[in-house]
Design an enzyme around this catalytic site. Structure first.
Site, PDB file in Angstrom:
ATOM      1  N   ASP A 161       0.964  -1.240   0.082  1.00 46.00           N
ATOM      2  CA  ASP A 161       0.069   0.165   0.128  1.00 46.00           C
ATOM      3  C   ASP A 161       0.944   1.252   0.011  1.00 46.00           C
ATOM      4  O   ASP A 161       1.657   1.477   1.093  1.00 46.00           O
ATOM      5  CB  ASP A 161      -1.062   0.023   1.320  1.00 46.00           C
ATOM      6  CG  ASP A 161      -1.853   1.148   1.324  1.00 46.00           C
ATOM      7  OD1 ASP A 161      -1.597   2.087   0.456  1.00 46.00           O
ATOM      8  OD2 ASP A 161      -2.711   1.245   1.915  1.00 46.00           O
ATOM      9  N   HIS A 162       1.034   2.044  -1.148  1.00 45.04           N
ATOM     10  CA  HIS A 162       2.169   2.783  -1.335  1.00 45.04           C
ATOM     11  C   HIS A 162       1.972   4.016  -0.263  1.00 45.04           C
ATOM     12  O   HIS A 162       2.982   4.835  -0.011  1.00 45.04           O
ATOM     13  CB  HIS A 162       2.215   3.443  -2.688  1.00 45.04           C
ATOM     14  CG  HIS A 162       1.126   4.367  -3.120  1.00 45.04           C
ATOM     15  ND1 HIS A 162      -0.119   3.849  -3.476  1.00 45.04           N
ATOM     16  CD2 HIS A 162       0.980   5.548  -2.920  1.00 45.04           C
ATOM     17  CE1 HIS A 162      -0.894   4.922  -3.617  1.00 45.04           C
ATOM     18  NE2 HIS A 162      -0.224   5.919  -3.424  1.00 45.04           N
ATOM     19  N   HIS A 216      -6.115   2.776   2.541  1.00 45.01           N
ATOM     20  CA  HIS A 216      -5.310   3.989   3.027  1.00 45.01           C
ATOM     21  C   HIS A 216      -6.120   4.627   4.482  1.00 45.01           C
ATOM     22  O   HIS A 216      -5.430   4.758   5.289  1.00 45.01           O
ATOM     23  CB  HIS A 216      -5.672   5.155   2.154  1.00 45.01           C
ATOM     24  CG  HIS A 216      -5.002   4.896   0.567  1.00 45.01           C
ATOM     25  ND1 HIS A 216      -3.972   3.985   0.550  1.00 45.01           N
ATOM     26  CD2 HIS A 216      -5.132   5.477  -0.541  1.00 45.01           C
ATOM     27  CE1 HIS A 216      -3.708   3.997  -0.779  1.00 45.01           C
ATOM     28  NE2 HIS A 216      -4.323   5.039  -1.324  1.00 45.01           N
TER      29      HIS A 216
END
Lengths: 512, 351
Positions: free
Chosen positions: A202-203, A265
């Site tokens: 999950d960048h 996120h």
């Protein structure tokens, strides 16, 4: 003193160097090598790592895709991509050349078992000629439907198992589209790789700003003592976007805000805002604490705790924009949500009865990602009523983007002979202290993976817990009548029901 | 990239309290819109980021101009209070002048602010500038003394400022001879030394040290480091050779920690441009002879090569940053405490 006959147990030349340990020489196999992610993120990240001396000698890349191009054409493509998307400009020709010598291309459909034989031969060549010693990173930069098939073929071909060196697999988001599919993907992945070999990206976690939240909380002694139900009234977490869905209509129709942002996120921001201090920054220590937060989420009452929305036409930043149903590749009767607001409670000693309000949406008035901790009012104010009527509670805001930093809202006396109070913001911008360029999230994450550090990657149980919450919300929505979409105009802060959700508790959304 | 530099105020003062008052004024931007205005109130409630106090000493107006230009660029990454001391031991009457100014710089949406005091002393006050500098520092923030050029080790002002500072930053590339290096080591080893030593020249060696260490991170190479036979350094012989000496001293001091003595070979060449050009590490032992080489090339690049026996392994090219003084100073300001490695490398270089 003796001359040079000692057996060393550690590299004494490395001591005192701030830069991290160098990864072992390795080959990175990028599936989806002709795709957008490889061009925009992966190759520029690898170039910048090479430029800054983070990559070892012999590091090699094998691009895998079914696009009919030669190896030279592939190298030319990725060079163009690096020239266009690298954060360091201009591209250093000699450094690029040095990296490009280790780049090769294997054309094959992802389900073609024979192709994996050619891939194995190429990997063996790199082991022999470039000293990659059996170390491999398999990077799945493809559409999600190929994840399982690639992993299955990697297992069947024997490439991912046995022999010398380590083997790791990086899987891009979305990791599944509900709990069942995430579990199936986890199961399929575990038939070939152990959990320690799996790196789910999950960048968001690779962003400097998100890591700064952890530093802010756990490297400053003054915040943790008040970071709990005794002093905190509630927490608001916002990931707001002013853009629409751009050209991602086809994907977004199947995802919606819940899968696109909330499941990953927002859950990551919730975890790091609410977690206990880990004993150290090891992968499992940090992830254990994050998972504990997800486990402690009180069962959600979808009808009362969740609001969804979809934008209609409106104005954003002085521009007239279409509604979601008018976007390209979107059904004119679509019921996909572009906005979600959720009230959560966390059943543990730190947070019992302290609500967390989470929201995300497209086409909101501004772009903002932040965690806002609103503190309780002082138990007693020894000032005249008129002196404090304008006073609002203390709020500590940790901004992820834009303008990374922290803000503390405090009360101050208005200068003058009369005791009057007003609320002022103390803003601290990281950019003002450290006006330096941050590395791209992918640089950090790719390097961490090569070093075997999974701290900033999602673990199996973390992903599944987040999907379980999403499934519960989806199930709740399925039992409700179809929503009356669109229910908010582009350029507003979501539907009126979102305001009602928080106002019912006597609180208000912040304007980020 | 937008880049805006605003000078908020520049005025002259001769009294330390007046300087302090003016610093408070410029720090909170009160001159910008007039005291009591909405903007001034807002400024007063806004947290200002300052990371350190920086004191620098110059000998004349020309040096002051050069230093000011470095500090202007440094302020972008390190908002700080800066004191520039210009001491002139002339026969002029005792005189002290001060200029107080604040700079605001914005770049790509970021905004940083710094304050600067220039103290210009003649006669007796020039000997006691440290007593004037002390009350002008921001409390609780570290104090860095940057002494451009060769420090005046015998000047009492040098000692006074070292007492005041947490860190002394020099650049041994600026003409330091063995005598200077020995004096510098003496400062670091003072029994009650308060200031740790930072050297911009040592920072220029980071890439060389990093790449050298990387050789032995590779599988199977650590054993070879245990059988090191010597290092050879090719360098330009124009000006100071401190950089080559420090690099050799570093390897020697690191290997000494595991009881290995490393012979050093220095190969000066006056046809080469300044600084280290080539760094070779030779190893032997049961694994056979090996050579680990690093070569600096034009355009800020470093190429590396490993030769095992007569076989060359994959070559690699990386960036060798040519950092400006303000960048090196900026790195120095982020480094913690005493750099024992530097001190040991310096001592080994002087052996």
């Amino acid at each position: 003193m003796a001359q040079a006959t000692t057996t060393l147990t550690q590299n004494v030349l490395r001591e005192g160097l701030i830069l991290p340990r160098t990864p072992d020489p390795a080959a990175m196999v990028i599936f989806g090598a002709s795709g957008d992610l490889t061009a925009r993120k992966l190759m520029p990240a690898l170039y910048n790592l090479a430029l800054n001396r983070y990559l070892p000698s012999g590091f090699s890349v094998i691009g895998v895709a079914d696009t009919a191009i030669t190896e030279d054409e592939f190298r030319a493509r990725v060079e163009q991509a690096v020239q266009k998307f690298s954060r360091s400009q201009p591209v250093d020709r000699a450094v690029w050349q040095s990296l490009a010598e280790g780049i090769s291309y294997v054309r094959m459909p992802f389900d073609d078992q024979e192709g994996y034989g050619r891939l194995a031969a190429e990997l063996e060549r790199l082991d022999r000629e470039r000293g990659t010693a059996g170390n491999r990173v398999f990077y799945l930069a493809t559409a999600p439907q190929f994840f399982s098939v690639i992993i299955d073929r990697l297992g069947a071909s024997g490439i991912a198992k046995g022999g010398e060196g380590w083997k790791r697999v990086v899987i891009e988001k979305p990791f599944g589209n509900d709990l069942k599919s995430a579990q199936a993907l986890n199961q399929a992945t575990h038939t070939v790789f152990t959990e320690q070999q799996i790196y789910r990206i999950d960048h968001y976690l690779g962003k400097e700003t998100v890591q700064n939240v952890l530093v802010f909380r756990f490297a400053n002694g003054i915040f943790e003592p008040i970071w709990n139900r005794r002093y905190v009234d509630h927490v608001q977490i916002t990931v707001a976007e002013d853009i629409g869905i751009e050209r991602r209509g086809k994907y977004y129709e199947t995802a919606g805000a819940l899968r696109d942002i909330f499941q990953n996120h927002l859950m990551q921001l919730l975890s790091i805002a609410a977690m206990e201090a880990p004993p150290n920054f090891d992968a499992d220590s940090v992830r254990d604490e994050k998972v504990k937060v997800l486990k402690s989420i009180h069962p959600i009452d979808v009808a009362n705790d969740v609001v969804r929305g979809q934008y209609g036409p409106g104005w954003v930043g002085g521009q007239q924009v279409p509604g979601y149903r008018q976007e390209m590749n979107v059904s004119p009767t679509s019921n996909t949500e572009t906005f979600v607001a959720v009230r959560l409670k966390i059943d543990n000693w730190r947070w019992a009865d302290t609500p967390f309000y989470l929201r995300t949406g497209k086409r909101l008035p501004s772009r903002a990602s932040e965690i806002a901790i609103q503190f309780k009012n002082p138990p007693h104010l020894p000032f005249a009523k008129t002196a404090v009527q304008e006073l609002t509670p203390n709020v500590l805001v940790m901004r992820i983007q834009p303008h990374e930093g922290a803000s503390l809202k405090i009360a101050a006396k208005i200068p003058g002979p009369v005791m009057r109070l007003r609320t002022v913001n103390m803003d601290f911008f990281y950019g003002s202290s450290f006006m330096v360029e941050s590395p791209d999230a992918y640089e950090r994450l790719v390097l961490d993976c090569m070093l075997g550090d999974a701290t900033l990657f999602a673990r199996e149980d973390e992903v599944e817990r987040a999907w379980a919450l999403v499934d519960r919300i989806e199930a709740g929505w399925a039992s409700e009548p179809p929503p009356a979409f669109p229910n908010y105009a582009a350029g507003t802060w979501g539907p009126p029901e979102a305001d009602a959700l928080i106002e019912h508790d006597g609180r208000r959304w912040r304007r980020p | 990239m937008s880049n805006e530099h605003t000078e908020l105020s520049t005025q002259s003062f001769v009294d330390v309290h007046a300087i302090q008052d003016e610093l408070d004024q410029v720090r909170w931007g009160l001159h910008a819109d007039g005291e009591g205005s909405e903007a001034a109130e807002h400024a007063a409630a806004e947290a200002r980021a300052s990371v350190c106090n920086l004191i620098t000493v110059v000998g004349n107006e020309t040096e002051r101009g050069a230093v000011t230009s470095v500090l202007d660029r440094l302020s972008v990454t390190n908002p700080s209070r800066t004191l520039i001391l210009l001491a002139q031991h002339t026969r002029e009457a005792d005189k002290l002048e001060a200029e107080v100014s604040a700079q605001e710089r914005s770049e790509s949406g970021h905004r940083v602010s710094t304050e600067r005091v220039i103290l210009h002393a003649h006669g007796e006050p020039a000997r006691h500038l440290a007593s004037l500098a002390a009350p002008l520092l921001i409390p609780d923030l570290p104090v860095t003394l940057w002494w451009p050029g060769r420090p005046q080790f015998d000047n009492p002002l040098f000692d006074d400022l070292c007492e005041l500072a947490d860190r002394l930053v020099v650049d041994t590339d600026e003409g330091f001879d063995d005598g200077d290096l020995t004096r510098l080591l003496g400062v670091a080893r003072r029994p009650k030394a308060r200031a740790s030593i930072g050297d911009l020249n040592w920072l220029r060696l980071i890439a060389w040290r990093h790449v050298a260490a990387q050789f032995f991170d590779m599988p199977g190479m650590l054993e070879r480091l245990g059988h090191i036979r010597g290092v050879s350094i090719l360098h330009g012989s124009d000006g100071s050779t401190a950089q080559a000496r420090l690099l050799g001293g570093w390897v020697r001091s690191r290997m000494a920690t595991v009881g290995i003595e490393v012979p050093l070979e220095f190969r000066p060449d006056d046809s080469l441009e300044h600084g280290v050009r080539q760094f070779l590490i030779y190893t032997g032992g049961d694994e056979g002879p090996a050579r680990f080489s690093m070569n600096r090339h034009r355009g800020g690049r470093l190429s590396t090569q490993i030769r095992l026996g007569d076989q060359d392994l994959a070559e690699r090219t990386v960036r060798l940053e040519s950092r400006a003084t303000e960048e090196l100073l900026g790195i120095e300001l982020t480094l913690p405490g005493n750099d024992v490695l530097f001190e040991k490398a310096l001592a080994a270089a002087l052996q």
